[in-house]
Design a protein around this motif. Sequence first.
Motif, short mmCIF file in Angstrom:
data_model
loop_
_atom_site.label_atom_id
_atom_site.label_comp_id
_atom_site.label_asym_id
_atom_site.label_seq_id
_atom_site.Cartn_x
_atom_site.Cartn_y
_atom_site.Cartn_z
N VAL A 290 108.21 -68.22 -34.77
CA VAL A 290 107.00 -67.41 -34.92
C VAL A 290 106.19 -67.57 -33.64
O VAL A 290 105.93 -68.72 -33.24
CB VAL A 290 106.18 -67.88 -36.14
N PRO A 291 105.82 -66.48 -33.00
CA PRO A 291 105.02 -66.60 -31.77
C PRO A 291 103.80 -67.47 -32.02
O PRO A 291 103.18 -67.40 -33.09
CB PRO A 291 104.62 -65.15 -31.47
N SER A 292 103.45 -68.28 -31.03
CA SER A 292 102.42 -69.29 -31.28
C SER A 292 101.08 -68.67 -31.64
O SER A 292 100.33 -69.23 -32.44
CB SER A 292 102.29 -70.23 -30.09
N ASP A 293 100.76 -67.50 -31.06
CA ASP A 293 99.47 -66.90 -31.42
C ASP A 293 99.45 -66.46 -32.88
O ASP A 293 98.43 -66.58 -33.57
CB ASP A 293 99.13 -65.73 -30.49
N VAL A 294 100.59 -65.98 -33.34
CA VAL A 294 100.66 -65.56 -34.74
C VAL A 294 100.57 -66.79 -35.66
O VAL A 294 99.84 -66.82 -36.65
CB VAL A 294 101.96 -64.77 -35.01
N LYS A 295 101.32 -67.81 -35.27
CA LYS A 295 101.27 -69.04 -36.09
C LYS A 295 99.85 -69.61 -36.10
O LYS A 295 99.35 -70.03 -37.16
CB LYS A 295 102.27 -70.07 -35.53
N SER A 296 99.18 -69.60 -34.97
CA SER A 296 97.81 -70.11 -34.91
C SER A 296 96.88 -69.31 -35.80
O SER A 296 96.03 -69.88 -36.51
CB SER A 296 97.27 -70.03 -33.47
N ALA A 297 97.06 -68.00 -35.76
CA ALA A 297 96.21 -67.16 -36.60
C ALA A 297 96.41 -67.50 -38.07
O ALA A 297 95.46 -67.61 -38.85
CB ALA A 297 96.52 -65.69 -36.35
N TRP A 298 97.66 -67.70 -38.45
CA TRP A 298 97.95 -68.07 -39.83
C TRP A 298 97.37 -69.45 -40.17
O TRP A 298 96.84 -69.68 -41.26
CB TRP A 298 99.46 -68.05 -40.09
N GLU A 299 97.47 -70.36 -39.23
CA GLU A 299 96.96 -71.71 -39.51
C GLU A 299 95.44 -71.70 -39.68
O GLU A 299 94.89 -72.46 -40.48
CB GLU A 299 97.40 -72.70 -38.43
N GLU A 300 94.80 -70.82 -38.93
CA GLU A 300 93.35 -70.68 -39.13
C GLU A 300 93.05 -70.24 -40.56
O GLU A 300 92.10 -70.69 -41.18
CB GLU A 300 92.78 -69.65 -38.13
N ILE A 301 93.88 -69.33 -41.04
CA ILE A 301 93.70 -68.88 -42.42
C ILE A 301 93.87 -70.06 -43.38
O ILE A 301 93.11 -70.22 -44.35
CB ILE A 301 94.71 -67.75 -42.75
N GLY A 302 94.84 -70.90 -43.06
CA GLY A 302 95.09 -72.08 -43.90
C GLY A 302 93.91 -73.03 -43.93
O GLY A 302 93.76 -73.82 -44.87
N LYS A 303 93.08 -72.99 -42.89
CA LYS A 303 91.93 -73.91 -42.82
C LYS A 303 90.65 -73.25 -43.32
O LYS A 303 89.62 -73.93 -43.46
CB LYS A 303 91.72 -74.35 -41.36
N ARG A 304 90.73 -71.94 -43.54
CA ARG A 304 89.55 -71.18 -43.90
C ARG A 304 88.75 -71.79 -45.05
O ARG A 304 87.51 -71.77 -45.06
CB ARG A 304 90.01 -69.75 -44.28
#
Lengths: 671, 671
Positions: A290-304
Amino acid sequence: MDLTALARANPDHWSKATAIRALTLDAVAAANSGHSGMPMGMADVATVLFEKHLKFDASNPLWPDRDRFILSAGHGSMLIYSLLHLTGYEQFPIEELKNFRQMGARTAGHPENFLADAIETTTGPLGQGIANSVGFAMAEEMLRAQYGAKVVDHHTYVIAGDGCLMEGVSQEAITLAGRHKLSKLIVMWDNNNITIDGPVTLSDNTDQVARFKAAQWHVIEIDGHNPDEIDAALTEAKASDLPTMIACKTHIALGHAAQDTSKGHGALTDADQMADAKKAYGWTTGPFEVPSDVKSAWEEIGKRGADERRAWEERFDKMPRAKRETFNRALALEAPKKMSATVKAFKKQITESAPKMATRAASEKALEVLNPILPETVGGSADLTGSNNTKTSDLGVFDVDNRGGRYVYWGIREHGMAAAMNGMALHGGIRPYGGTFMCFTDYARPSMRLAALMQIPTAFVMTHDSIGLGEDGPTHQPVEHLAISRATPNTYVFRPADAVETAEAWEIAFTSKTTPSVLSLTRQGLPTVRLEHKNNNLTEKGAYVLADAEGKRQVILIATGSEVHVALAARDLLQAEGIGTRVVSMPCMELFAEQDEAYRKRVLPGGAVRVGVEAGMRQGWDQWLFGERGKYGKADFVGMDRFGASAPAEELFERFGFTAENVAEKAKALL
Amino acid sequence: MDLTALARANPDHWSKATAIRALTLDAVAAANSGHSGMPMGMADVATVLFEKHLKFDASNPLWPDRDRFILSAGHGSMLIYSLLHLTGYEQFPIEELKNFRQMGARTAGHPENFLADAIETTTGPLGQGIANSVGFAMAEEMLRAQYGAKVVDHHTYVIAGDGCLMEGVSQEAITLAGRHKLSKLIVMWDNNNITIDGPVTLSDNTDQVARFKAAQWHVIEIDGHNPDEIDAALTEAKASDLPTMIACKTHIALGHAAQDTSKGHGALTDADQMADAKKAYGWTTGPFEVPSDVKSAWEEIGKRGADERRAWEERFDKMPRAKRETFNRALALEAPKKMSATVKAFKKQITESAPKMATRAASEKALEVLNPILPETVGGSADLTGSNNTKTSDLGVFDVDNRGGRYVYWGIREHGMAAAMNGMALHGGIRPYGGTFMCFTDYARPSMRLAALMQIPTAFVMTHDSIGLGEDGPTHQPVEHLAISRATPNTYVFRPADAVETAEAWEIAFTSKTTPSVLSLTRQGLPTVRLEHKNNNLTEKGAYVLADAEGKRQVILIATGSEVHVALAARDLLQAEGIGTRVVSMPCMELFAEQDEAYRKRVLPGGAVRVGVEAGMRQGWDQWLFGERGKYGKADFVGMDRFGASAPAEELFERFGFTAENVAEKAKALL
């Protein structure tokens, strides 16, 4: 579908949703099995849900006030595994996705709640998840009433497919949710018009929107690939005072050559087609990358949700200590300290008064003393309240204007009741029990099995447990149902002989953390057989010597429930002839089988002839008759080998041989 | 209700309907149990139906082209018993009504099809009758297409209660009927707003009219006590090209003190209240006495269809002889003469080619040769056609524009499928079989039990019968389901080891007249184990010696289905060590148990140690291991004692010990 237009319209959304689709394709290809199309079709809906609406914190999957997410269409398990990986749940590193459907992986073919904290329920058998969700939503209402909206205030989101809606159990659940205005329940229907055999229209042309409305739901119809419509629908759903169904028009296997076909429902593993699909998505990384920017965006969601979770913890800590302790105790399924003494006092009182009483009535009496000290219990019945004796005086009735009520009138919905009870248990904080006639174990079976598989302590109160039901006849007389429940792994089947054993069974059921209980209870009155008070819970041993032989032990009679007093009377006849006879009461075969060899040998030593007595099928009995130091040719069974009949109960017991005389004769014939 | 006004408005109707109410009160009082309110509430509807619409001839209850009347709300059994007595059915003299719910009476607590010719199906477990009725109506369409409207042209009428409509299975059936436009199906809903626990609204507020419309039904709403409205609605229903639901607003226990209450649902036995009710009806005769003019009027109704029946017989006699013979043969459940030779030829060809093949595929091959010679078979699957292998090339698909199609896409409705198949079998002229995954036996259970109780030969094709299902995991892997079906009286459970045994199982299933069959079939390929052709059907014996011991017989391995080849391989290992080992294949425990002692002893003599091998729970096996000349301590079992897991099948079989090495070790440990 014009994927380019979709991508261009919402590029950030598109890349996040594409990550789900790509991981799904990769995992199914690696496993060479699974279901690709559903996660690919619902990726947009799930992305918007997780990004903008679902209250969760990936670092704390068990946060009690999280929103619940239930994938009722469990075959699309890669949807949830992708989401859990992408949002950063510790239990779902990329290796788990690479091991999809392999031995020991958390990423089983269908989501299994006992393999990972973030999986709320086990789905796959269709209709179960949506039916569980009604229990989740009821539990939320009940706990909110009990603890206040500051600590309990969350939604239950469900993704359900066409299959879920075709299964009858979903209608039982949907009509219940409508009746109880469970406004925090939101179902997203994956309206893709595809089943395994072909288009849905091959077998169904129901107007689902109208059907949900008929059940008093709020319904919203959207394009399931349009993130703005998804977002707006979820916002509207949360504001509704009715449960909401969002009909999401989707394309199964979106962007793949198999899109919109029943082939797309299954495992899409063709390498070229996969490459073409990824190309169409604009996805250029390798398998499981998974491209790192996409993974980062998802991880932000996980921390929301982390801040909200911390704020909740602060609010929780401000609750009065007693309330906090009860909350945590119920969540941990710990029994209250008072339970043991309460059960002992109840047993003592029974032993002293020795009433003749149906075990269903005994069960009510036991619940009458247990429910007040267990605020986490929720009782109910599938329209047989007076027959199942499940309602006690302090519970109150759960209703739209009485969310604190702890008794549920489930209606004539045995299956929906069982599934919703499972949902309550899975939600946590609630110990559900519910009743029907034992014969209707059949209706509740799919959910009873899942309770056992899911390792949750749902309690099934099954009254009218034999031909003792009488005149209603064979359609209502269980004969094989003890065997059915006993054949199921991880299930306690209790068949208590009197009020003392009934209270002991309830103590075990209400202490159990990972095993469901089936209480098999009589319609008809039974004498008290436990005439000597014991503090110990003898039912916990599964079987025990109720009356020992006087003189040389020649016969062992093993009986359960309503046949124990028959065995005792047979013993009297045999002893009168000088034949030393032991009576073993066996209220729970599973617990007896768990005892060590030394104990089992003390209860069932070799040497004597044996007769089993139970008004049910013999299946499962031979292990105690021929096995366990028994001997072929030296054991017999008095039971049922056919369906019953419609007649008064006493006549039926006589007709089928459940008499002291017949049991004694059988024993003597073996000597 | 103003009974006087009702009586005055339609005096002849009133006295006929009152006869039903009075007989119901008398019979329930005599039995001191039963359900009074429903027959009292629906007496007007039933009277108009029988008087003006139902095609029947009381002197010939089995006339094949009669309309079918199904009392789905089976607890109201006194409704049908009253009607059968009043219209003059020979099997229902007044003595039967006096013996309501007594041992040996035809008037069982709930209507039982096997006790009387005129009772079309066994009801009581709610939702079953209405689900059966869909099968009845489909059978009628199919047979009309096959034989022409001159000999098959009748309606299916159902009385269903609120409980029937709350049960999920009814929605599975209702949506099926809507999809298939079963216009000759007419359901009369007893809309009385009362269940056992209280008003329906306690647990349900579904708009049933809207829900039926959503399922593509025609709906008519009427006053269920107004004979003109009832008559007009039935006339309109018969003219509709959709299935029709008539919502009949009624008063439960009409005219009794308990009218419109949940008490009215049960047994109304208070003598004073009975007297008051009869007085209000204007009914002056004693218990079980019907005024002769009323009885005569009813008997005229019973004779109303005699001319039509005779005309039908004339038309039937004009059909070509071959068609008549097939019609009569199918109705009598006689196998066609060709079947035996067809099965033998199939077996011979298998033995010679010895394919490696899943038994589900073998089943398809067998059906491929059997379906063409059995025009009465109807196949189907609950949305797993390609997995269950139930569709053969000649069947055609049943649909609105192809009523002659013999394959049904049942959709994701295991329970509805099973219940509708039962309806087809009960209708007569059809031998239904249908498939799902064996694990979903759970969903179909209530109807599978009823097939056994009702003594009809429905065939359940249960594929993916063990952990051999593999990656889909424990939610889809049966472990207890063989035990569940075996625990059920009057059920053949076949677990064939290869294509030969599979064909033999089908021969038995398609010959059976009074016993349903469960075919437990593998997903995975199995080698052919029957390498020597036998004309005899060895599966008919239940178990037989597949490979005998060479040298002294020290070990007997007993196995079923996919574990038979494992047992054969274990035998090779044991024989290589000089340990004489017999392998018994046991495809049907029930049939083996039916054999005489001498045969059973030949197959399972004493002396040798025994190991059972089956990828399922042990329950039910100890009778063959310790019993039947076996010995405690000298027998063991290789099976499942827990739920399965998600992984490739081969790994699971290895993990759970289904290997030749493990079986051989177990045997040696006993020597």
